[in-house]
Design a protein around this motif. Structure first.
Motif, mmCIF file in Angstrom:
data_model
loop_
_atom_site.group_PDB
_atom_site.id
_atom_site.type_symbol
_atom_site.label_atom_id
_atom_site.label_comp_id
_atom_site.label_asym_id
_atom_site.label_seq_id
_atom_site.Cartn_x
_atom_site.Cartn_y
_atom_site.Cartn_z
ATOM 1 N N ALA B 689 0.810 -1.220 0.000
ATOM 2 C CA ALA B 689 0.000 0.000 0.000
ATOM 3 C C ALA B 689 0.842 1.268 0.000
ATOM 4 N N MET B 690 2.092 1.169 0.454
ATOM 5 C CA MET B 690 2.831 2.406 0.707
ATOM 6 C C MET B 690 4.175 2.547 -0.004
ATOM 7 N N THR B 691 4.978 1.481 -0.104
ATOM 8 C CA THR B 691 6.378 1.705 -0.493
ATOM 9 C C THR B 691 6.828 1.002 -1.765
ATOM 10 N N GLN B 692 6.236 -0.147 -2.069
ATOM 11 C CA GLN B 692 6.735 -0.927 -3.201
ATOM 12 C C GLN B 692 6.059 -0.469 -4.480
ATOM 13 N N ARG B 693 6.716 0.424 -5.168
ATOM 14 C CA ARG B 693 6.048 1.030 -6.306
ATOM 15 C C ARG B 693 6.689 0.555 -7.605
ATOM 16 N N TRP B 694 5.848 0.009 -8.457
ATOM 17 C CA TRP B 694 6.320 -0.527 -9.730
ATOM 18 C C TRP B 694 5.936 0.458 -10.818
ATOM 19 N N VAL B 695 6.880 1.111 -11.412
ATOM 20 C CA VAL B 695 6.578 2.130 -12.424
ATOM 21 C C VAL B 695 7.109 1.668 -13.777
ATOM 22 N N TRP B 700 8.279 2.840 -23.854
ATOM 23 C CA TRP B 700 9.001 1.633 -24.248
ATOM 24 C C TRP B 700 8.462 0.375 -23.577
ATOM 25 N N GLY B 701 7.570 0.537 -22.623
ATOM 26 C CA GLY B 701 6.942 -0.631 -22.003
ATOM 27 C C GLY B 701 7.843 -1.405 -21.076
ATOM 28 N N VAL B 702 8.793 -0.734 -20.456
ATOM 29 C CA VAL B 702 9.723 -1.444 -19.580
ATOM 30 C C VAL B 702 9.658 -0.873 -18.167
ATOM 31 N N PRO B 703 9.837 -1.724 -17.167
ATOM 32 C CA PRO B 703 9.763 -1.229 -15.781
ATOM 33 C C PRO B 703 11.001 -0.439 -15.387
ATOM 34 N N PHE B 704 10.790 0.632 -14.651
ATOM 35 C CA PHE B 704 11.895 1.409 -14.093
ATOM 36 C C PHE B 704 12.351 0.836 -12.757
ATOM 37 N N ALA B 705 11.399 0.357 -12.016
ATOM 38 C CA ALA B 705 11.678 -0.038 -10.634
ATOM 39 C C ALA B 705 11.888 -1.542 -10.593
ATOM 40 N N ASN B 706 13.112 -1.976 -10.874
ATOM 41 C CA ASN B 706 13.295 -3.416 -10.999
ATOM 42 C C ASN B 706 14.224 -4.021 -9.959
ATOM 43 N N ARG B 707 14.403 -3.332 -8.872
ATOM 44 C CA ARG B 707 15.214 -3.926 -7.806
ATOM 45 C C ARG B 707 14.574 -3.616 -6.456
ATOM 46 N N GLU B 782 -1.488 19.149 -2.219
ATOM 47 C CA GLU B 782 -1.323 20.415 -2.927
ATOM 48 C C GLU B 782 -2.438 20.655 -3.935
ATOM 49 N N GLY B 783 -3.393 19.733 -3.981
ATOM 50 C CA GLY B 783 -4.550 19.953 -4.833
ATOM 51 C C GLY B 783 -4.323 19.652 -6.298
ATOM 52 N N ARG B 784 -3.230 18.943 -6.602
ATOM 53 C CA ARG B 784 -2.996 18.560 -7.999
ATOM 54 C C ARG B 784 -3.809 17.303 -8.288
ATOM 55 N N THR B 785 -5.040 17.467 -8.649
ATOM 56 C CA THR B 785 -5.918 16.311 -8.808
ATOM 57 C C THR B 785 -5.888 15.803 -10.243
ATOM 58 N N GLY B 786 -6.274 14.566 -10.368
ATOM 59 C CA GLY B 786 -6.493 14.016 -11.697
ATOM 60 C C GLY B 786 -5.242 13.539 -12.403
ATOM 61 N N VAL B 787 -4.058 13.791 -11.854
ATOM 62 C CA VAL B 787 -2.835 13.382 -12.542
ATOM 63 C C VAL B 787 -2.685 11.869 -12.437
ATOM 64 N N GLY B 788 -2.772 11.222 -13.608
ATOM 65 C CA GLY B 788 -2.572 9.771 -13.625
ATOM 66 C C GLY B 788 -3.580 9.008 -12.791
ATOM 67 N N ARG B 789 -4.731 9.586 -12.540
ATOM 68 C CA ARG B 789 -5.673 8.998 -11.601
ATOM 69 C C ARG B 789 -6.083 7.561 -11.969
ATOM 70 N N LEU B 790 -6.333 7.302 -13.236
ATOM 71 C CA LEU B 790 -6.827 5.982 -13.603
ATOM 72 C C LEU B 790 -5.758 5.091 -14.202
ATOM 73 N N GLU B 791 -4.556 5.622 -14.319
ATOM 74 C CA GLU B 791 -3.552 4.854 -15.032
ATOM 75 C C GLU B 791 -2.855 3.870 -14.120
ATOM 76 N N GLN B 792 -2.628 2.695 -14.639
ATOM 77 C CA GLN B 792 -1.882 1.665 -13.943
ATOM 78 C C GLN B 792 -0.404 1.963 -14.159
ATOM 79 N N HIS B 793 0.432 1.670 -13.215
ATOM 80 C CA HIS B 793 1.890 1.765 -13.365
ATOM 81 C C HIS B 793 2.407 3.184 -13.505
ATOM 82 N N VAL B 794 1.619 4.187 -13.160
ATOM 83 C CA VAL B 794 2.099 5.552 -13.261
ATOM 84 C C VAL B 794 2.003 6.188 -11.892
ATOM 85 N N GLY B 795 3.041 6.897 -11.521
ATOM 86 C CA GLY B 795 3.037 7.498 -10.191
ATOM 87 C C GLY B 795 2.211 8.752 -10.148
#
Lengths: 210, 795
Positions: B689-695, B700-707, B782-795
């Motif tokens: 829920a908090m720390t393990q973020r897979w982006v 290019w369809g490749v993961p950034f967070a691979n370790r 900070e009220g920045r709403t809607g950024v990447g709200r529905l997207e999978q794999h995006v921070g």
């Protein structure tokens, strides 16, 4: 010990930079060191040659072991694949998890991030070296883990136990918070941290009662 | 008086090996002449291999051979092979090279010239649902065994609603309805409608899926990292299309799996096939980097949730739509998520729709609490939000909605064997001191704000109808043969306790036999779905009863009198004719033969148990039986988690300050180990829920967070040093020992308690996505709403 001297010792003890410098000095690349190693000559066929092995004498668990080592070979690989000491685990090969923690001159070090050449003339202790070699009696930390029924999958256990051993030498009277800090270089993916802390506190208690 | 074993802390018998370095995990085995394999992984998310030129690699000194996709088993459709020329995710293994050492094998991999044809790919399943969107496969984005490939899309109207931030009304391949949700929503005093994203994340057990294999003639010796043992042997035999009795399968220890190694791993086929080809033992060491790709992942969800509530806080209707990010080879988390939503909130009126979409991301698999952990961490904050809006105490809200014993859930009105979720909530509220802690909600200390939250999480926790197999040898000890795996839950030893108790044995006289198929294993469950404690306390109880009956019969036959007049305790059997040691009974059983020493077996045991029992026949008094205890209803265990956090509004960092986890999992077999499961599982959920973020890089369809450091599981300093747990401890009445499993439910509880507490610290605002990393929290603050709200794999 003045401050700069203390920092020098610290860097020697803990720095990843020392490791990287060592790797660069031997002409190998950092990215290829962790998981690559040389098979033994017993395997027969000649292997792809990038560097020459050198015969070293290592002091491991109180014994002098002679072993052929590549310039860029890590301590964890030498222990696991040349000395048969598979108790030292490799979970990440990049100083992220601490499963390969061993003691070098009594200081907890990541075996994956230390070159075998760096430990010449220094005393290496692995999980296999904690028991009394004559009686098989467990070390204080190991007894504490038995008492508390510590660890789940236990792939991280050897590393944690080595860190606990080093912790008790530095701080025989830790609080739970201090123990957590001392062991925070080790990762337990089962997240059995509560029980691991119980083991550490029990070990300190046992050490005091000896 | 017999030793009390169930409910006591006994260190598992393999602990000594684990803490002295003697325990051998798959990568710790060696064989004479062993060589090393290295994989070539796909550098792109979807491609076709046009040409491979390995001449330069094969000419290198020390290189032995190459293994290509056409030499390994494959099946049509979206089914995974261990090597492929059609990679469907970045990191999929294309080929393997064997060499005398790993450095040479890696150098050879670098020397291979390989030509890929890049193909269109899908990272976010919504892209593939859009009209005209890409497909994860050349052939389509949906597959059925009957009809083959097809394309499935939602309509432009559906996406017009979605893009406007609304809840669509799309058609879905999976749909069920119970009650009358529309009518119920009309009666609701409050209806909440939310869009929620739950991330996909990789498992990362501490031990990567390394394995080794060799052959002696037609016999395969396989050393595998796997959660299960006996069932993995059969899975490997099936994958290789060979007789399971020709495999010696060794899996003594497993460094964690969390669902990623249930029946072993796909990659376990590589050393088996390669070693046959080259006639030498092959070790395949999997690195942490490779583990990120081939190590399996939890499917992500993108969801629309509508939840209706009566004025008192009772949930009376749910409308739930789940789009599942299923990777290239599918997963079924969504189905469980629908069931668990209905079970946990008991709305009586529910509509569930789901579509699982293939994507070109690393393959998915069950991850501890599959489907349940996601839906609980998504829905609990919404329940607490409703409590705030209705002015109902949040603890009361959970208690009001939690199921009672007569609950019926899911489309077929499934029932439970037992449920004590409310008792878990009440015990937790007492230990956590809910009234005092909830009063701290919103307290400020500089930039830090306090929040508290509750997560209530169920999961399946049992199965029936396995076999037990044990033998009392002439040394007087009971040898319990376990076919389950040894992945760290201690069930390998703990499930033997009921049999030892029945036979009045001290624990020192019990030997657990496990981890090597050549020692004989009964038909066992896969070690997944938290089944093992339930399934194998039952199976071992049944076999223990069989052994007990045989001991009495042997005593009666030897010393006279009726079998029922004999009592077994303390390693002896005593009755009207005198006393015998169990060692002597074992000797007599061998003399008497027949069913006593396993030469005649019960007719109803599973076929998979028979070879093991036949192998052990004649070595002592055999207890062997099928679990015929039966029972109605689904077995579920529960964890109620209570968290107190401090959220730093300046940095977005959340610090967990207090956590209490209470379980309802029936009779407690091994308290200390149970506590480790409850707390460890909860912390895993917090990482999810908090720390393990897979982006992923969408271009290019490749993961950034691979370790581990880029998708970081919680470490020791991420949790307070004084976590608390307890168990309700009420036996399940439908199973002889009363014990249910525990592995899965804590994950959702830990995750949800944390996300609820974070929402509380933000004044009740739900972020409706995971993971809640500091940047996401800051964006919301900070009220920045809607950024990447529905997207999978995006921070």
């Amino acid at each position: 010990m003045d401050q700069s001297e203390a920092l020098g010792v610290l860097e020697q003890k803990y720095s990843r930079r020392t490791f990287i410098k060592g790797v660069i000095a031997t002409g190998a690349t950092v990215s290829s060191t962790g998981y690559l190693f040389r098979g033994t000559p017993l395997l027969g066929a000649a292997a792809f040659q990038t560097a020459t092995e050198r015969l070293l004498s290592l002091n491991v668990n109180g014994q002098v072991r002679r072993v052929d080592v590549l310039p860029h070979e890590t301590l964890a690989m030498t222990l696991r694949y040349k000395l048969g000491l598979t108790g030292t685990k490799l979970g990440c090969d990049r100083a992220e998890c601490g499963a390969c923690t061993v003691l070098v001159d009594g200081v907890a070090q990541y075996g994956c991030s230390m070159l075998t050449h760096q430990v010449r003339g220094r005393a290496v202790t692995t999980i296999e070296g904690l028991e009394d070699p004559d009686t098989g009696e467990l070390s204080t930390v190991q007894k504490a883990v038995m008492d508390e029924g510590g660890f789940q999958c236990a792939f991280c256990a050897p590393g944690f136990i080595m860190s606990m051993t080093a912790m008790l030498q530095d701080n025989p009277n830790p609080t739970r918070e201090e123990a957590a800090h001392a062991l925070s270089g080790n990762l337990c993916r089962c997240a059995d941290y509560d029980k691991i802390l119980n083991c550490a506190m029990r070990a300190a208690e046992l050490a005091r009662s000896v | 008086m017999a030793e009390k074993l169930v409910g006591t802390d006994i260190a598992p018998p393999d602990l000594h090996a684990k803490i002295t370095g003697r325990a051998r995990y798959a990568e710790d085995f060696r064989a004479p002449g062993m060589v090393f394999a290295k994989l070539l992984l796909s550098p792109m998310p979807h491609a076709r291999v046009r040409r491979v030129d390995a001449r330069r690699a094969l000419a290198m000194p020390g290189v032995i051979d190459i293994l290509r996709a056409d030499e390994v088993p494959s099946r049509d459709g979206p089914r995974e092979a261990c090597l492929t020329d059609y990679p469907r995710y970045e990191g999929e293994p294309i080929l393997a090279v064997a060499a005398v050492d790993e450095e040479t094998a890696a150098a050879a991999i670098e020397a291979i010239e390989i030509d890929f044809e890049p193909l269109p790919f899908v990272i976010d399943p919504l892209d593939s649902l859009r009209p005209g969107g890409p497909n994860a496969y050349v052939e389509g984005n949906q597959f059925s065994g009957q009809d083959g490939w097809s394309e499935f899309r939602w309509t432009a109207e559906d996406f017009a609603v979605i893009d406007a931030g609304g809840m669509p009304d799309p058609s879905c391949p999976v749909e069920w309805t119970k009650g009358d949700p529309d009518a119920a929503f009309a009666e609701s005093a409050l209806v909440l409608e939310e869009t929620i994203v739950h991330q996909s994340l990789t498992h990362h057990p501490m031990e990567p899926r390394s394995n080794m294999a060799y052959w002696e003639g037609d016999r395969l010796f396989a050393f595998v990292s796997t959660q299960s043992t006996q069932q993995t042997k059969f899975a490997l035999a099936s994958a290789l299309d060979m007789d399971p009795e020709n495999i010696t399968f060794v899996a003594e220890f497993c460094g964690g799996g969390f669902g990623s190694k249930i029946s072993g791993t796909t990659v376990m086929q590589v050393p088996a096939i390669f070693s046959k080809k080259i006639g030498r033992p092959v070790m395949l060491r999997v690195t942490r980097y490779e583990e990120n790709y081939i190590g399996r992942a939890r499917p992500g969800f993108q969801s629309w949730l509508k939840m209706g509530f009566l004025p008192n806080g009772k949930c009376n209707a749910i409308d739930l739509i789940i789009v599942q990010e299923s990777g290239p080879y599918g997963a079924s988390d969504y189905a469980t998520a629908g069931m668990i939503a209905d079970l946990t909130y008991t709305p009586q009126n529910m509509r569930f729709r789901a579509v699982d979409m293939f994507t070109n991301t690393p393959p998915k698999a069950a991850q501890r609490g599959p489907g349940g952990a996601q839906i609980i961490s998504m829905m609990e904050p919404i329940l607490e939000k409703a409590a705030r809006e209705l002015g109902v105490d949040r603890l009361e809200m959970h208690r009001l909605n939690a199921p009672r014993g007569d609950v019926k859930f899911g489309p077929r009105d499934s029932t439970l064997t037992s449920v004590h979720a409310i008792e878990a909530l009440e015990r937790g509220a007492e230990m956590f001191d809910w009234p005092a802690k909830v009063a701290l909600s919103g307290r400020r200390d500089g930039s830090r704000v306090t929040g508290v939250g509750i997560g209530l999480s169920p999961y399946t926790a049992g199965s029936r109808d396995r076999d037990g197999l044990m033998i009392i040898r002439p040394d007087g000890k009971l040898y319990v043969h376990q076919g389950i795996g040894n992945l760290g839950t201690h069930s390998i030893a703990d499930t033997a306790r009921p049999a030892a108790e029945l036979l009045g044995l001290s624990w020192d006289d019990v030997v657990i036999v496990w981890g090597d198929s050549s020692k004989g294993m009964p038909r066992s469950t896969v070690q997944a779905g938290s089944q093992t404690t339930h399934a194998h306390t039952r199976a071992n109880h049944a076999a223990g009863m069989d052994a007990l009956q045989k001991v009495r019969e042997v005593a009666a036959a030897t010393m006279g009198g009726a079998p029922s007049a004999y009592r077994v305790d303390g390693g002896r059997v005593s009755g009207p004719g005198g006393t015998m040691t169990l060692g002597r009974v074992a000797e007599r059983a061998i003399q008497m033969g027949g069913r006593y020493d396993g030469h005649v077996l019960p007719e109803d045991i599973h076929e998979q148990t028979i070879p093991a029992a036949q192998m052990l026949a004649g070595q002592g008094l055999m207890g062997v039986a099928r679990d015929n205890y039966g029972g109605e209803g689904n077995v579920y265990s529960w964890v109620a988690g209570f968290a107190l956090v401090e959220l730093d509004e300046e940095t977005g960092v959340v610090a967990l300050k207090e956590y209490v986890g209470i379980t309802d999992c029936g009779t407690v077999i091994h308290p200390r180990s149970l506590g480790a499961q409850v707390l460890g599982g909860s912390i895993q959920g917090m990482g999810m829920a908090m720390t393990q973020r897979w982006v992923f890089d969408p271009k290019w369809g490749v993961p950034f967070a691979n370790r581990l450091y880029t998708a970081r599981p919680p470490g020791m300093l991420d949790v307070p040093p004084d976590l608390k747990w307890d168990a309700v401890g009420i036996a399940d009445p439908t199973t002889p020992v009363g014990a249910k499993g525990i592995g899965e439910p804590p994950v959702g509880a830990g995750a949800a308690a944390l996300t609820c507490a974070v929402a509380d610290a933000m004044g009740g605002r739900c972020l409706c996505r995971t993971p809640l990393t500091p940047d996401i929290i800051l964006a919301e603050l900070e009220g920045r709403t809607g950024v990447g709200r529905l997207e999978q794999h995006v921070g």
